[in-house]
Design an enzyme around this catalytic site. Structure first.
Site, PDB file in Angstrom:
ATOM      1  N   GLY A  42      12.549  -4.240  11.909  1.00 18.38           N
ATOM      2  CA  GLY A  42      11.634  -3.319  11.228  1.00 18.38           C
ATOM      3  C   GLY A  42      10.301  -3.947  10.862  1.00 18.38           C
ATOM      4  O   GLY A  42       9.558  -3.399  10.041  1.00 18.38           O
ATOM      5  N   GLN A  43       9.960  -5.094  11.482  1.00 14.99           N
ATOM      6  CA  GLN A  43       8.678  -5.751  11.157  1.00 14.99           C
ATOM      7  C   GLN A  43       7.529  -4.991  11.803  1.00 14.99           C
ATOM      8  O   GLN A  43       7.568  -4.680  12.997  1.00 14.99           O
ATOM      9  CB  GLN A  43       8.683  -7.213  11.638  1.00 14.99           C
ATOM     10  CG  GLN A  43       7.443  -7.970  11.195  1.00 14.99           C
ATOM     11  CD  GLN A  43       7.494  -9.465  11.499  1.00 14.99           C
ATOM     12  OE1 GLN A  43       8.407  -9.941  12.178  1.00 14.99           O
ATOM     13  NE2 GLN A  43       6.515 -10.193  11.003  1.00 14.99           N
ATOM     14  N   HIS A  78       5.987 -12.113   5.625  1.00 13.04           N
ATOM     15  CA  HIS A  78       5.849 -11.655   4.244  1.00 13.04           C
ATOM     16  C   HIS A  78       7.202 -11.377   3.639  1.00 13.04           C
ATOM     17  O   HIS A  78       8.125 -10.916   4.308  1.00 13.04           O
ATOM     18  CB  HIS A  78       4.957 -10.407   4.158  1.00 13.04           C
ATOM     19  CG  HIS A  78       5.326  -9.322   5.122  1.00 13.04           C
ATOM     20  ND1 HIS A  78       4.956  -9.352   6.449  1.00 13.04           N
ATOM     21  CD2 HIS A  78       6.036  -8.185   4.960  1.00 13.04           C
ATOM     22  CE1 HIS A  78       5.424  -8.269   7.059  1.00 13.04           C
ATOM     23  NE2 HIS A  78       6.085  -7.550   6.174  1.00 13.04           N
ATOM     24  N   LEU A  79       7.283 -11.646   2.350  1.00 16.03           N
ATOM     25  CA  LEU A  79       8.465 -11.394   1.549  1.00 16.03           C
ATOM     26  C   LEU A  79       8.196 -10.103   0.779  1.00 16.03           C
ATOM     27  O   LEU A  79       7.228 -10.026   0.022  1.00 16.03           O
ATOM     28  CB  LEU A  79       8.577 -12.572   0.587  1.00 16.03           C
ATOM     29  CG  LEU A  79       9.876 -12.959  -0.070  1.00 16.03           C
ATOM     30  CD1 LEU A  79      10.930 -13.239   0.977  1.00 16.03           C
ATOM     31  CD2 LEU A  79       9.643 -14.224  -0.912  1.00 16.03           C
ATOM     32  N   HIS A  80       9.033  -9.077   1.004  1.00 17.03           N
ATOM     33  CA  HIS A  80       8.936  -7.865   0.182  1.00 17.03           C
ATOM     34  C   HIS A  80       9.672  -8.140  -1.130  1.00 17.03           C
ATOM     35  O   HIS A  80      10.819  -8.603  -1.103  1.00 17.03           O
ATOM     36  CB  HIS A  80       9.646  -6.683   0.847  1.00 17.03           C
ATOM     37  CG  HIS A  80       8.974  -6.152   2.072  1.00 17.03           C
ATOM     38  ND1 HIS A  80       8.170  -5.030   2.051  1.00 17.03           N
ATOM     39  CD2 HIS A  80       8.999  -6.558   3.363  1.00 17.03           C
ATOM     40  CE1 HIS A  80       7.736  -4.779   3.283  1.00 17.03           C
ATOM     41  NE2 HIS A  80       8.228  -5.688   4.098  1.00 17.03           N
ATOM     42  N   ILE A 108       0.828  -1.207   0.000  1.00 14.75           N
ATOM     43  CA  ILE A 108       0.000   0.000   0.000  1.00 14.75           C
ATOM     44  C   ILE A 108       0.870   1.267   0.000  1.00 14.75           C
ATOM     45  O   ILE A 108       0.411   2.338  -0.417  1.00 14.75           O
ATOM     46  CB  ILE A 108      -0.964  -0.018   1.220  1.00 14.75           C
ATOM     47  CG1 ILE A 108      -2.216   0.788   0.949  1.00 14.75           C
ATOM     48  CG2 ILE A 108      -0.273   0.418   2.499  1.00 14.75           C
ATOM     49  CD1 ILE A 108      -3.325   0.551   1.948  1.00 14.75           C
TER      50      ILE A 108
END
Ligand code: 5GP
Ligand code: ZN
Length: 118
Positions: free
Chosen positions: A99-100, A106-108, A34
């Protein structure tokens, strides 16, 4: 399939919260971030609720492998250029120091021409 009813990404993968879908199969869902940090930025998630990378178990290894394997294919489909001059970045933030922000693994996948925001 184990979901957490209070988890944002469980809700997204079940279609309870709208998202811009990139890919879906029985055990994996991918959707656009997003707040993209790069021209191409989407997230690949297991449908199963796994909070963090460190909470994944040996039984999840094939699933994690499939997520990694999917990334290059989806990156190309989303407009990342192939080969040495193109490519993409894969990132997993694990825990607060990592930084989660969302506690559903999830994989960026980030790519596209630079410069990027981050
Ligand atoms: P983290 O910091 O946990 O690795 O990354 C969470 C990512 O999820 C962030 O990049 C953030 O922009 C994205 N995100 C947070 N909420 C939503 C949402 O409701 N929909 C989508 N598509 N992405 C989200
Ligand atoms: Zn979840």
């Amino acid at each position: 399939m184990s979901h957490d009813p209070n988890c944002l990404f469980c809700k997204i993968s079940q279609g309870l919260i709208p998202s811009q879908k990139v890919y879906e199969d029985e055990e994996i869902y991918a959707f656009k971030d997003i707040n993209p940090a790069a021209p191409v930025h989407f997230l690949v998630i297991p449908k199963k609720h796994i909070p963090m990378l460190e909470s994944a178990e040996s039984i999840d290894a094939p699933l994690l492998g499939r997520m990694m394997e999917l990334a290059p294919r989806l990156a190309k489909e989303q407009g990342c250029r192939p080969g040495k001059d193109g490519g993409f970045r894969l990132m997993v933030n694990n825990g607060a120091d990592g930084g989660q922000e969302v506690y559903h693994l999830h994989l960026h996948v980030m790519g596209g021409p630079r410069p990027w925001k981050k």
